[in-house]
Design an enzyme around this catalytic site. Sequence first.
Site, short mmCIF file in Angstrom:
data_model
loop_
_atom_site.label_atom_id
_atom_site.label_comp_id
_atom_site.label_asym_id
_atom_site.label_seq_id
_atom_site.Cartn_x
_atom_site.Cartn_y
_atom_site.Cartn_z
CD GLU A 147 -23.25 19.25 9.69
OE1 GLU A 147 -22.81 18.23 9.37
OE2 GLU A 147 -24.78 19.85 10.33
CG HIS A 187 -25.75 23.75 19.07
ND1 HIS A 187 -26.04 22.97 20.06
CD2 HIS A 187 -26.60 23.46 18.49
CE1 HIS A 187 -26.57 21.68 19.75
NE2 HIS A 187 -27.11 22.48 18.62
CG HIS A 212 -1.75 1.66 1.05
ND1 HIS A 212 -3.05 1.35 0.64
CD2 HIS A 212 -1.88 2.36 1.67
CE1 HIS A 212 -4.03 2.44 0.88
NE2 HIS A 212 -2.71 2.72 1.53
#
Lengths: 667, 667
Positions: free
Chosen positions: A412, A474, A265
């Site tokens: 989002e 928030h 990889h």
Amino acid sequence: MPNTPADEQRINAIRFLAVDAIQKANSGHPGLPMGCAALAYTLFTRHLRFNPTDPHWFNRDRFVLSAGHGSMLLYALLYLTGYELTLDDLKNFRQFDSKTPGHPEVGRTPGVEATTGPRGQGTAHAVGLAIAEAHLGAVYNKPGQPVVDHYTYCLCGDGDLMEGISQEAISLAGHLKLGKLIFIYDDNHVSLAGPTDLTLTDDPIARFEASGWHTQFIDAGHSNDVATIDQAIHVAKNVTDRPSLIAVRTHIGFGSPRQDSYLAHGEPLGPENVKKSKEELGWPLAPDFYVPDDVLAFYRESVGKGRELQAQWQTLYDAWKAANAADAAQLERMIAGRRPADIPWPQFDESNGALATRDAGGIVMNAIAASLPELVGGSADLDPSTKTYLKDCGDFEPNAYAGRNVHFGVREHAMAAINNGIALHGALLPFGATFFNFLDYCKPALRLAALSEIHNLFVFTHDSFMLGEDGPTHQPIEQLAMLRATPRVNVVRPADSLEVVEAWKLMVNAEHIPWALVLTRQKLPFLGKRDAAVSKGAYVISEAGGGHPDLILIATGSEVSLAIDAQKLLEAQGRRVRVVSMPSWELFDAQPQAYRDAVLPPSITARMSIEAGATLGWSRYVGERGVAFGIDHFGDSAPAAVLAKTFGFTAENIAQLATDSFALSTR
Amino acid sequence: MPNTPADEQRINAIRFLAVDAIQKANSGHPGLPMGCAALAYTLFTRHLRFNPTDPHWFNRDRFVLSAGHGSMLLYALLYLTGYELTLDDLKNFRQFDSKTPGHPEVGRTPGVEATTGPRGQGTAHAVGLAIAEAHLGAVYNKPGQPVVDHYTYCLCGDGDLMEGISQEAISLAGHLKLGKLIFIYDDNHVSLAGPTDLTLTDDPIARFEASGWHTQFIDAGHSNDVATIDQAIHVAKNVTDRPSLIAVRTHIGFGSPRQDSYLAHGEPLGPENVKKSKEELGWPLAPDFYVPDDVLAFYRESVGKGRELQAQWQTLYDAWKAANAADAAQLERMIAGRRPADIPWPQFDESNGALATRDAGGIVMNAIAASLPELVGGSADLDPSTKTYLKDCGDFEPNAYAGRNVHFGVREHAMAAINNGIALHGALLPFGATFFNFLDYCKPALRLAALSEIHNLFVFTHDSFMLGEDGPTHQPIEQLAMLRATPRVNVVRPADSLEVVEAWKLMVNAEHIPWALVLTRQKLPFLGKRDAAVSKGAYVISEAGGGHPDLILIATGSEVSLAIDAQKLLEAQGRRVRVVSMPSWELFDAQPQAYRDAVLPPSITARMSIEAGATLGWSRYVGERGVAFGIDHFGDSAPAAVLAKTFGFTAENIAQLATDSFALSTR
């Protein structure tokens, strides 16, 4: 059907250009180029419509290598098919300022459509490209004249599909039934740290089907069967009522001793394994970067084919243009990134009364929407709160792609990355809106916007603890600092409606950079008719009585009116106080020293910044003797006025602090 | 089977406590509590094992309200079932410093298991709780003595499932076959901005099934049919070989005039609609916050039942403890958050040679792993790169839950949030590792860790452009500033192996705060045996020759050795230079002024900071006359040494810049 020897040679040419470049750089990821060479060969030579001599041909098919670590696969194909990329460029793989960086970077290499590498981003970028194509086609195509009509392909790996952003993108693409979007999944069963089944046992086919995609799984005879891959792509192209997934069982590091191992990889094979791989696949051991003449000649036919494809399209386009002059002028203006001269910017004055800057933003957007058809976007399920809905512009929905309001859903991250894709397509100017605190959810895509120099407009509302009762989950604190620390993002936090409209003028007319517009939930007073010098980043909004201030209050956004209130209290005490509105650090820092010194005279060291966010970074403006007033702790759930008082965001407290600071600075 | 009138009354009591509290606060989300009251009632009164008088009972079932905006649903149930929450607390909904904030906050309200509100986070927190349960059960349970044996329930909405993090969590939970994890999906067909089918048309059942979950869909007779819900939960509990989803067709704002409308989602009903809702459901119009005595008495039976459940468990536990004294002592130590006294911290000295701090980190982790069984975690598919694999501790895999290495996959966001859940469960100390740049992907969960005061350890490697060839998509710039701006996160960037081990000591022994350990890819020299005062945040690592420095170089991490090299050059020129290693701003800022002044004497204004990241914020340490040297632009893809030279990170350039700065400061 087994491949012809000619096919095999052409596929191996890709593999060994990649292997040699990675070995020369002694850095890179050989596994993907070796495993995906056959499918990429099939896509590029039998399906992808492109013109290597005009990488910006507007109607080309788009190809996004979401698995960006496999960059050499793409670079090899771009070289072979005749883009402006030389063998020397391949030999410069992963070297400073080369055209062949470690991960593809749009704008740096002709033919690279998106910057990829951070996992998952490419999937959403591809969805954005497909949305742009669908929208422009719906608006501009006429019967028999599909001037915007191309496919978007995305090659993704298991890393992309494990990232949450891919689910957001897949779910939305399926909902929107984007029929010309085709994902190819490099299903190699291996990730960086081991076999994928160590951590991933999803059924990818079922997962895409759950979101309404057409799916195919092909085990293409050890991943090399061109005819099988070819047929699958044909099928996918013919399914136009929904997006398509082709999962291809591939073999990472194909042909190398590390085939099917995670060791293939992420690191070069090493000289010994390079040799063994070439022997295994019957490739000459020398020279490196060997491409047989007939192989190169075959690939370079892409140049002639591409020119022909573009010429055919040009004929179609010219006929369309002759019949649709106004549309053509508009589309060409948008493609060129020019804005109309006569945008009807709204005027704001005292008669508008107190207005939240989010509301002012909504008024501006709706005022200019008709004259700016390139403005498309939406919010992450918060239109009623962010005020960003374009009222007369329709919804972008299945079978209604001419609509300009995209309902991104509570996604989002994909929203931001999709908007990158929309902008990268060309012609469109995307915006995406959410609460400022949820910048956190889309930060990786915002970073890519900045890195890729993408004109992507972020509208963030509810920009401080002053959003009130929703509470600390928030209420943004550190988000302004996050944005300011990120290179190449312009951040604007306007103080009133006048600054909002000035900010939008800048945002619309700028190029090659993302903008973050940071707006309030709460109402703010109109601060008077004036020359609001938002373009200069900061300006004196209220000068000390009689001039000659000995204290400067520097504020942004909602704290500017607070600073003016504090100024009044202080002036009543005989202090001489200047208030500076500083909507944008980036724009202010770009001003000449003389302007900056005029706004913040070095001789006045009594300075106080006022901003409802983390104070990190403010010391550069307030200096050693100054005070950075902000909020360096989390908020609370309570009415905004209660929080303002509790956290000291009142004129009285500001005035008191400033008095203390001023006293200190004169001692 | 229709509900009994008694059931209906109990369900309505939840609804109207929520409605009244939201109306009194004039803020909140009534839709979810009204729509989910029946299912929550069924869960809390028929299935959830909890003791209201001991919310910390270790073997309680966990319930996560991922749809945190529906907080009043939870608060109503906590009040009714007898937690330490009064009717006055409900009346204080969304008021400052109340026990009933707008979104649930763990630690603030008894019975709240996780801070939720930012969409999707709760799903991954729940997976973390279930992982912790599975691991502790596998380690400590004996035949017939399941001392750790409980369910984890998660109530989520469409917003949670649209967020990418939920896919990461679902995919991993399915892979891990977490049989005691049960998700309940509030399938109400409505989101904040409109009907969900505006943006979401996934088949949720198929999506969960693609990740190997057991699924049920119930349309419980207008969402009120307790018997149907009860039966579905029974079935889910009995499926123990994989996680379970119960999708319940609910009706947002049930019983109100806004039922099934997005208008019910995010704002109070208003007095008129409150009245109509009470009339519709046959509830007395007055008083507000009305709970019939028999309803309260019924719910309060939970207290007795809970005590009895806990007592039964205590009997089981005592028997287990008697037979497994060492295990019990260990488990109790871990639950108490105490660390063993005899952790075998590794010693580093010159003989270790140059060592990347990521390698040093791996050595430390493996040295302490055996003595700290609470240390569990993993990386986002980057073990070989982050060096965080615990070699002798096994893999946490299906049917091998005693393993301590969690293979999170390329799921940074879920990793961080899952680790929050693991920590919240109690007893375990989780870590998660990825490249520093991919902090961006997990920022929302890191923020929740800070807000929730969770002891969650973040290991970030590849911490600057010095990672080299992978290029700017992988090279962090603004990430240190992001972390430093975030409240309540301790950030440590060690300069060598000695500082790494000191950092790990602090991280392991701390409580109630997340830590970010920021490590290099590249090798760093050992900086000498010394008292590396990492706990003080900064210290003099190399004093000026003869003392009395007139210039201070302040550096972090890999730039400390660079600063020392520059110091040598400058001292050779006759300058007197102090080098300060500053691994942690937060820890330094917490020191007494006298210590800070000793390290950075105010009289020495010639200061230069050196850090391979954004300079934002450094002016507070270097002052007005100082120089903040860093990198405020994106990196490039090239060998690290080339980048170091190009970007000026050489001793020669530092010395030159310092000389210039010093000259300036003496003018």
